[in-house]
Design a protein around this motif. Structure first.
Motif, short mmCIF file in Angstrom:
data_model
loop_
_atom_site.label_atom_id
_atom_site.label_comp_id
_atom_site.label_asym_id
_atom_site.label_seq_id
_atom_site.Cartn_x
_atom_site.Cartn_y
_atom_site.Cartn_z
N VAL A 1 20.39 -43.80 67.15
CA VAL A 1 19.42 -44.60 67.62
C VAL A 1 18.68 -45.54 66.55
N ALA A 2 18.54 -45.20 65.42
CA ALA A 2 17.89 -46.41 64.76
C ALA A 2 18.86 -47.60 64.62
N ASP A 3 20.19 -47.42 64.78
CA ASP A 3 20.77 -48.58 64.46
C ASP A 3 20.86 -49.57 66.06
N ALA B 1 19.64 -55.93 57.18
CA ALA B 1 18.85 -55.05 57.69
C ALA B 1 19.39 -53.67 58.04
N ILE B 2 20.86 -53.84 58.73
CA ILE B 2 21.66 -52.67 58.89
C ILE B 2 21.91 -51.83 57.80
N THR B 3 21.82 -52.31 56.63
CA THR B 3 22.17 -51.58 55.25
C THR B 3 20.98 -50.90 54.91
N THR C 1 31.12 -50.34 57.25
CA THR C 1 30.12 -50.80 56.41
C THR C 1 29.06 -51.45 57.09
N SER C 2 27.91 -51.66 56.58
CA SER C 2 26.74 -52.72 57.26
C SER C 2 27.46 -53.98 57.77
N ALA C 3 28.45 -54.66 56.98
CA ALA C 3 28.79 -56.00 57.37
C ALA C 3 29.54 -55.80 58.56
N GLU C 4 30.50 -54.58 58.81
CA GLU C 4 31.36 -54.40 59.75
C GLU C 4 30.48 -54.12 60.96
N LYS C 5 29.52 -53.40 60.96
CA LYS C 5 28.64 -52.90 62.12
C LYS C 5 27.95 -54.37 62.42
N ALA C 6 27.49 -55.07 61.59
CA ALA C 6 26.77 -56.41 61.97
C ALA C 6 27.79 -57.43 62.68
#
Length: 540
Positions: free
Chosen positions: A245-247, A74-76, A223-228
């Motif tokens: 804001v979207a994140d 989802a974050i990607t 990366t998206s994995a790091e954010k998650a």
């Protein structure tokens, strides 16, 4: 990189809003995905209440892994929307420059070809094209027109090349993000290695930057994995000012569902004390009010959950503040809490509709329930809640500046109501600075610290004096007029120095009048919209 033609940049500009709409549609698609995953998590949680043993543990572990994998995906996907929001304005700006140059050259009298080529007209003569001096002999005039045509062509070609570069940059970034999405999909529930710096954050050996600008820069490099992974280790990630804001919306929607599940688990626990269960019931009702406010989108205006925490704070934005031209923050007063979030979001939505009646996303409004408001009139005589709420309001405004996309800063306004005016004034007093262009006090019971507008510390992009940036209004029949001012100077008084605008008056004294400033068609709402959009000359 391919260079667009003149007709292409005109077409791109005609459909410029399509970029913003695409980003919003991606955000909305992720919302649907998140809602499905939340439903699955709730169903599993309900099942696990009566299921024990090895199989149950294995099922829970698989569910947790799937939740983490879906979070990465989802974050990607949201990163694609962020790419569009971040780089899309460059395309629009460069196309506008190319179009304007083509129009200017044609207005002079030169011939502009679709590919950007520029030639002098066959009937060039002294005074025509209009940048040729009328005093020249005809042969000299024609020769000069040919040379100038070459210069104009170079000027236009540079603009078309810039538009092509902006388009190419966005295409490359989206391609890169799609590649990351494919890799995350292939790895599915397989753990993804993290860089050492991120692993230290996950383990609690380091802290994320507290400065919103530094946090935004750091976040953009993940990366998206790091954010998650960071969110998996810290649920408050979605509440941090400096994260897009979207994140924040994505993570907080997940967190909202978790908080609801935890409250339901407490209520269903036969061993929980009566007081504990009663509190869980109140928490669940408040969280349900937030979920309801999120779901009631009007006219396609997406709502973003910018804050949700275990202390009863929350914030919902109507439209994305990171991409809006105008951003307004609504600060409510006495009695504000999550159970009343719906009313605050309704007011935010009305401000958006009044400011952007054609339904564009140019204006975003935030219903900010990010402080502990006095629960009743008796408690509103103290300045303590305002003192505690001031710094979070300052931090929010700084974060909005840090995450806003595009080269042009947004026009930011705070509209505070009742006790919320005390919070807003406190946020701009003393050692604090409030990063807004306009500050509006509606139906204030008196401000805590400042004696006049010059005691307020406003930054923002605007260099107008405070007497032109600070606004106040109160209806003559609002009961707040009969309350003895115990919190400080009245911003509606001429001596305070604010610019006072009109609200709808009525007969006698009315408690209902205190809540009518956002009524549809009211003069107060129209004036607020004019301030929010910077149309100061027509504020009445």
């Amino acid at each position: 990189m391919s260079k667009p033609t003149v007709p292409q940049v005109r077409t791109w500009l005609t459909h410029a809003q399509a970029l913003t709409h695409t980003a919003v549609e991606i955000d909305s698609a992720v919302d649907v995905f998140d809602a499905s995953m939340n439903d699955i998590s709730r169903a599993v949680s309900t099942t696990m209440q009566g299921w024990q043993g090895d199989a149950a543990e294995a099922s829970q572990a698989r569910t947790d892994a799937e939740a983490q994998a879906s979070n990465r995906l989802a974050i990607t996907i949201l990163d694609i929307a962020d790419d569009i929001n971040r780089l899309g304005p460059d395309i629009v700006h460069s196309c506008r420059v190319a179009r304007d140059r083509a129009n200017s050259i044609a207005w002079l009298g030169y011939l502009v070809a679709d590919d950007g080529g520029v030639t002098a007209p066959a009937d060039s003569r002294p005074g025509y094209p209009t940048d040729i001096p009328a005093s020249l002999p005809i042969d000299a005039a024609r020769a000069l027109a040919d040379r100038k045509a070459g210069g104009h062509q170079t000027w236009l070609m540079e603009a078309l090349a810039a538009a092509g570069q902006a388009d190419s940059t966005l295409a490359v970034q989206i391609t890169k993000t799609l590649g990351e999405l494919a890799r995350n999909a292939e790895r599915a529930t397989t753990p993804v290695p993290l860089r050492d710096a991120v692993q230290e954050l996950v383990d609690g050996r380091r802290q994320l930057p507290s400065d919103p600008y530094l946090l935004k820069t750091f976040w953009d490099g993940l990366t998206s994995a790091e954010k998650a992974a960071l969110w998996n280790s810290n649920r408050d990630i979605g509440n941090m000012d400096g994260i897009p804001v979207a994140d924040r919306d994505h993570f907080n929607r997940r967190y909202l569902a978790e908080l609801e599940t935890k409250a339901r688990d407490v209520i269903a626990n036969d061993f929980a004390g009566q007081d504990v269960r009663a509190q869980a019931e109140r928490d669940l009702a408040a969280l349900g009010a937030v979920e309801s406010a999120l779901s009631k989108e009007v006219d396609g205006k997406k709502r973003y959950l910018m804050q949700i925490d275990t202390q009863g704070h929350g914030a919902i934005a109507v439209n994305n503040p990171d991409t809006a031209v105008n951003v307004v923050t609504y600060v409510p007063g006495t009695g504000a809490n999550l159970s009343k979030m719906g009313g605050g979001v309704d007011r935010a939505d009305r401000m958006v509709r009044a400011a952007s009646p054609r339904g564009t996303t140019d204006t975003a409004a935030i219903a900010w329930f990010g402080y502990d408001a006095p629960p009743d009139i008796g408690a509103a005589g103290s300045g303590a809640p305002a003192s505690r709420g001031a710094q979070p309001l300052v931090d929010l405004q700084d974060g909005l500046r840090a995450t806003h996309e595009g080269a042009t800063p947004s026009h930011n306004t705070i509209v505070s109501h009742s006790y919320g005016t005390v919070v807003a004034a406190e946020a701009a007093s003393g050692d604090r600075e409030l990063n807004v262009d306009d500050l509006v006090f509606v139906a204030s019971p008196g401000l805590g610290g400042p004696d006049d507008v010059n005691d307020l510390n406003l930054t923002g992009r605007d260099d107008r004096p405070n007497s032109e940036r600070v606004w106040a209004t109160v209806a003559s029949n609002d009961w707040i007029n009969s309350v003895e001012i115990v919190l400080g100077p009245d911003p509606h008084d001429a001596g305070f120095g604010a610019r006072v605008f009109t609200s709808d008056d009525g007969p006698g004294i009315s408690t209902a009048a205190h809540s009518k400033y956002w009524d549809e068609g009211s003069e107060s709402l129209a004036n607020i919209a004019r301030i929010v959009t910077g149309r100061y000359a027509v504020v009445d």
